[in-house]
Design a protein around this motif. Structure first.
Motif, short mmCIF file in Angstrom:
data_model
loop_
_atom_site.label_atom_id
_atom_site.label_comp_id
_atom_site.label_asym_id
_atom_site.label_seq_id
_atom_site.Cartn_x
_atom_site.Cartn_y
_atom_site.Cartn_z
N VAL A 101 79.08 81.22 28.10
CA VAL A 101 80.11 81.76 29.40
C VAL A 101 79.00 82.02 30.43
O VAL A 101 79.55 81.87 31.71
CB VAL A 101 80.80 83.02 28.79
CG1 VAL A 101 81.10 83.83 30.11
CG2 VAL A 101 81.88 82.57 27.99
N HIS A 102 77.75 82.48 30.18
CA HIS A 102 76.80 82.87 31.17
C HIS A 102 76.61 81.44 31.91
O HIS A 102 76.50 81.43 33.31
CB HIS A 102 75.66 83.42 30.69
CG HIS A 102 74.48 83.56 31.60
ND1 HIS A 102 73.45 82.58 31.65
CD2 HIS A 102 74.25 84.38 32.48
CE1 HIS A 102 72.70 83.29 32.69
NE2 HIS A 102 73.06 84.38 33.33
N ILE A 103 76.31 80.48 31.39
CA ILE A 103 76.08 79.34 31.94
C ILE A 103 77.26 78.62 32.76
O ILE A 103 76.92 78.19 34.10
CB ILE A 103 75.64 78.31 30.74
CG1 ILE A 103 74.29 78.57 30.09
CG2 ILE A 103 75.53 76.80 31.34
CD1 ILE A 103 74.10 77.85 28.86
N GLU A 113 76.17 83.34 25.64
CA GLU A 113 75.06 82.57 26.52
C GLU A 113 75.82 81.42 27.21
O GLU A 113 75.71 81.20 28.48
CB GLU A 113 74.39 81.92 25.38
CG GLU A 113 73.22 80.99 26.05
CD GLU A 113 72.20 80.38 25.25
OE1 GLU A 113 70.98 80.91 25.13
OE2 GLU A 113 72.68 79.67 23.93
N ARG A 146 79.45 80.39 34.28
CA ARG A 146 79.50 81.17 35.53
C ARG A 146 78.42 80.93 36.53
O ARG A 146 78.73 81.01 37.70
CB ARG A 146 79.67 82.75 35.17
CG ARG A 146 80.78 83.02 34.45
CD ARG A 146 80.65 84.35 33.75
NE ARG A 146 82.07 85.05 33.25
CZ ARG A 146 82.05 86.13 32.74
NH1 ARG A 146 80.90 86.88 32.42
NH2 ARG A 146 83.18 86.56 32.38
N GLU A 147 77.29 80.67 36.10
CA GLU A 147 76.27 80.40 36.83
C GLU A 147 76.42 79.05 37.57
O GLU A 147 76.34 79.24 38.85
CB GLU A 147 74.68 80.26 36.02
CG GLU A 147 74.09 81.30 35.61
CD GLU A 147 73.64 82.29 36.87
OE1 GLU A 147 74.27 83.23 36.96
OE2 GLU A 147 72.53 81.52 37.66
#
Lengths: 311, 450
Positions: free
Chosen positions: A28-30, A26, A32-33
């Protein structure tokens, strides 16, 4: 009894992620966003464990490329020397760019005034927001976690700040699924909290799992301290101890790292990550309750500072 | 540091899984007490937090600590004694970590419960045993069904006030289960509790030996958290292109993202949407480690065999099960903002990693989530907290799944292009898993006869 549409079995499938893997994915997703949606993001980096963890996650998120963000530190002038040294070593090791905003500069030229209690934590807000405006950052990563404090429990992962960097908890954007809305007008910026869903224990377990290096003051060591308001503070030029506050040598460690004037040590003999984890799992005090004087100033101290632009 | 509880072992701590769940309940049904008891009995309320609550309670002349102060964090909330917004709380047992979306039961309930339920794998719906299933209960069940929360727990609370009588519980459980199942909720578990007395919350109740099921906590600890991956078509929204362009990695071109559903394999033929170009997966990096397979919700970097033009906003899916792309989106939405949504409005639509322009072509109907899910056809606007159907035309084609098939590639936000405000939460396709049972009263009024 009345289990009507019952599911079979109670074991998780082999595809279930461990809670640390789920939190890592989660975060890492943030990261990259933000890299995908913003022009000038920056990571707030103090050399404390939460910012070290953030940097570690950012390094993983973009590997084998470099982290596409610079770092920003607001130096209160009352930092622990070993933490500053760790900060600079980390920046050099990963060839990162570090911006530093100095509270001392603001005191020297009269833009800020020293508080009677010597605490400089609340004074960080103005240099922080000035740096964000001057360096035109549009996304600023903070290591804040919702488990830390009840005002922070209300914080979004993407938190819009107006041109005065203010937080208005009643006008936050609802956040659904993993759809983060980072739209902002020129002059506004977004605070981003990739560790929102982590707890103190998660942070330590992940640090242990990933073998992330930390400044030594997180582990038990002998140190000269004195007691004020039930906390062990380190003597220093910031204004302690006063008369009647005897200095003694104790075996302590820090659970948080911040301004020396308001960050307390705890009695501990935990010298390894495993011992720290065992200690925290058993602790009956929260991290901030045990070691932060500034949050005790009033019932809404954190909320009030956050409204003004503090992290 | 004092130690009073036995610490968990390192293995216990790291092997646990994470369950995200939401609670729903109206004002007086004891939700705060249930949340307070889960936190308290799992030893997640620490001494300094409790002391702060005691201090604040005494400060305003209350004799006993007001546990609502544990959860109401903001100045305005404490001053007015209300909960403004969703708050997230954290607690852990030896078996599992929990993220609780604590949604307030006040006027703004629909939007807040939709927000909390969007990431939840389980919803706890509270009912007062004395009142049984009421309109609010049906609304909560409908929101859980609408958001496709896989597991619903009906907690029949205040059993102590009905003499712990089994028939009272059985009647409520039967009525609720029939209703929720008719909306398509796949898994429903009813538990009789007293949050105040502690019956069946963490400890099994000695007062209800007729009940043989799990306590609330036991159920939370054991409910499965991951779903049948084989049944989910793989979806990979591209977030960011990683191109180091260094001496060490001169030709590395990786597509970073979080797998939204299903399982990806190296060697799999894939299609990149919306362009429709095909290639195969030549490698998967799981945060620095090369792997053969990866699955939702892992964040990975995918490498492709051919040098295609792929960028943020594209979606990679197996060629065999790739979704169709469309510029015409029909969806059920929950309107989140005080500014109403009207036909003709120009908005931004954020779907997975892509944001496109869109126009509201029609508002076919509005649903009343209470009792019978009655429709109002062609409403003038959707107001805050309204649930309704929307037809949108997008400026660019989108690979959108039905929300029933994928909660992440079937969901979207509508955003005001002028100031970036989040207006609406959208779920593509049919609202409920089962056909809405209620007759369409408004259509009858207009004389339609089919």
């Amino acid at each position: 009894m009345t289990r009507t549409v019952a599911h079979s079995g109670t074991t998780d499938s082999p595809y279930a992620l461990s809670h640390l893997d789920a939190l890592e994915s989660e975060a890492v997703h943030i990261f990259r966003e933000v890299a995908g949606e913003f022009e000038r993001p920056v990571i707030l980096f103090s050399g404390g464990k939460d910012s070290i963890l953030m940097l570690h996650l950012a390094l993983k998120a973009f590997a084998p490329a470099a982290v596409p963000f610079s770092l920003l530190h607001v130096d209160t002038g009352h930092n622990f020397p070993e933490v500053l040294e760790f900060r600079d070593r980390t920046v050099a090791e990963h060839s990162l760019r570090l911006h530093v905003a100095h509270v001392q500069d603001y005191i020297d030229d009269g833009r800020l005034r020293e508080r009677p209690d010597g605490t400089r934590n609340p004074l960080q807000t103005v240099p922080l927001t000035d740096a964000i405006q001057q360096l035109r950052f549009d996304a600023v990563f903070g290591g804040g976690r919702r488990d830390e404090e009840k005002a922070r429990a209300k914080e979004r992962v993407f938190s819009l700040r107006d041109e005065f960097s203010q937080w208005d908890p009643r006008r936050q954007r609802p956040e659904l699924w993993q759809l983060y809305n980072g739209r902002h007008a020129p002059g506004e910026h977004v605070r981003v909290f990739p560790l929102s869903n982590w707890t103190e224990l998660d942070v330590w377990q992940y640090i242990a799992r990933e073998r992330i290096a930390l400044p030594d003051i997180y582990f038990a060591h002998e140190r000269e301290v004195f007691s004020r308001s039930g906390m062990w503070l380190t003597p220093g030029e910031w204004g302690g101890p006063k008369d009647g506050e005897p200095v003694e040598t104790r075996t302590v460690r820090y659970r948080t790292v911040g301004d020396m004037s308001c960050t307390g040590a705890v009695d501990s003999d935990a010298t390894t990550l495993e011992a720290v984890i065992t200690e925290i799992a058993a602790s009956r005090l929260t991290e901030r309750g045990a070691t932060r004087a500034d949050d005790k100033l009033s019932e809404a101290a954190m909320e009030d500072r956050k409204r003004e632009g503090y992290f | 540091m004092t130690s009073t509880t036995s610490p968990l072992t390192a293995e216990q701590l790291s092997a646990t899984t994470l369950l995200r769940f939401a609670t729903a309940g109206s004002v007086d049904d004891g939700k705060s007490t249930l949340v307070g008891r889960l936190l308290h009995d799992s030893k997640s309320v620490l001494t300094d937090q409790l002391e702060a609550v005691e201090r604040a309670s005494l400060g305003r002349g209350q004799e006993a600590p007001d546990l609502a102060l544990l959860t109401d964090g903001l100045r305005a909330e404490r001053e007015q004694g209300i909960t403004i917004d969703v708050a997230y709380r954290y607690f852990a047992t030896a078996r599992r970590r929990f993220i609780l979306a604590d949604t307030p039961g006040h006027v703004q309930y629909t939007r807040n419960m939709v927000t909390g339920a969007s990431t939840a794998e389980l919803a706890v719906v509270l009912v007062d045993a004395r009142n049984g299933v009421v309109e609010q209960t049906r609304r909560h069940a409908a929101v859980a069904a609408l958001l496709r929360v896989p597991h619903v727990v009906l907690a029949v609370n205040k059993m102590d006030l009905v003499d712990y009588a089994e028939p009272v519980f059985a009647a409520i459980a039967e009525e609720f289960t029939a209703y929720a199942a008719s909306l398509g909720v796949p898994d429903i578990t009813a538990i009789p509790i007293s949050a105040l007395a502690g019956d069946n919350v963490v400890e099994p109740s000695a007062n209800m030996d007729w009940y043989g099921g799990p306590t609330v906590l036991e159920h939370l600890e054991t409910v499965p958290v991951s779903h049948d991956l084989a049944g989910c078509p793989p979806r990979f929204p591209v977030q960011y292109v990683i191109r180091p362009q260094t001496a060490e990695h001169p030709d590395y071109r990786g597509y970073a993202g979080q797998i939204a559903s299903g399982l990806l394999r190296v060697g799999e033929p894939v299609t990149v949407l919306p362009s429709g170009r095909t290639t195969t997966i030549s490698g998967i990096d799981l945060l620095g480690q090369s792997v053969d397979t990866a699955w939702a919700p892992q964040s990975v970097t995918v490498l492709l065999a051919d040098d295609l033009d792929v960028s943020r906003g594209d979606l990679i899916a197996p060629t065999a099960t790739a979704p169709a792309v469309t510029q015409d989106v029909t969806a059920t939405v929950c309107h989140l903002h005080e500014r109403p949504l009207r036909v003709g409005e120009r908005v931004l639509l954020k779907h997975a990693t892509r944001t496109v322009k869109a126009i509201v072509k029609a508002l076919p109907y509005r649903i009343d989530l209470s009792a019978g899910l009655a429709h109002e056809n062609a409403p003038a606007a959707l107001e805050v907290n309204d649930i309704g159907a929307v037809v949108l035309r997008t400026a660019e084609p989108l690979p959108m799944d039905a929300y029933a098939d994928s909660r992440l590639t079937g969901s979207f936000l509508l955003i005001d292009p002028a100031d970036g405000t989040t207006l609406t939460a959208g779920m593509a396709g049919e609202a409920f898993a089962e056909k809405i049972p209620a007759a369409d009263a408004a259509a009858d009024d207009e004389g339609w006869d089919f």
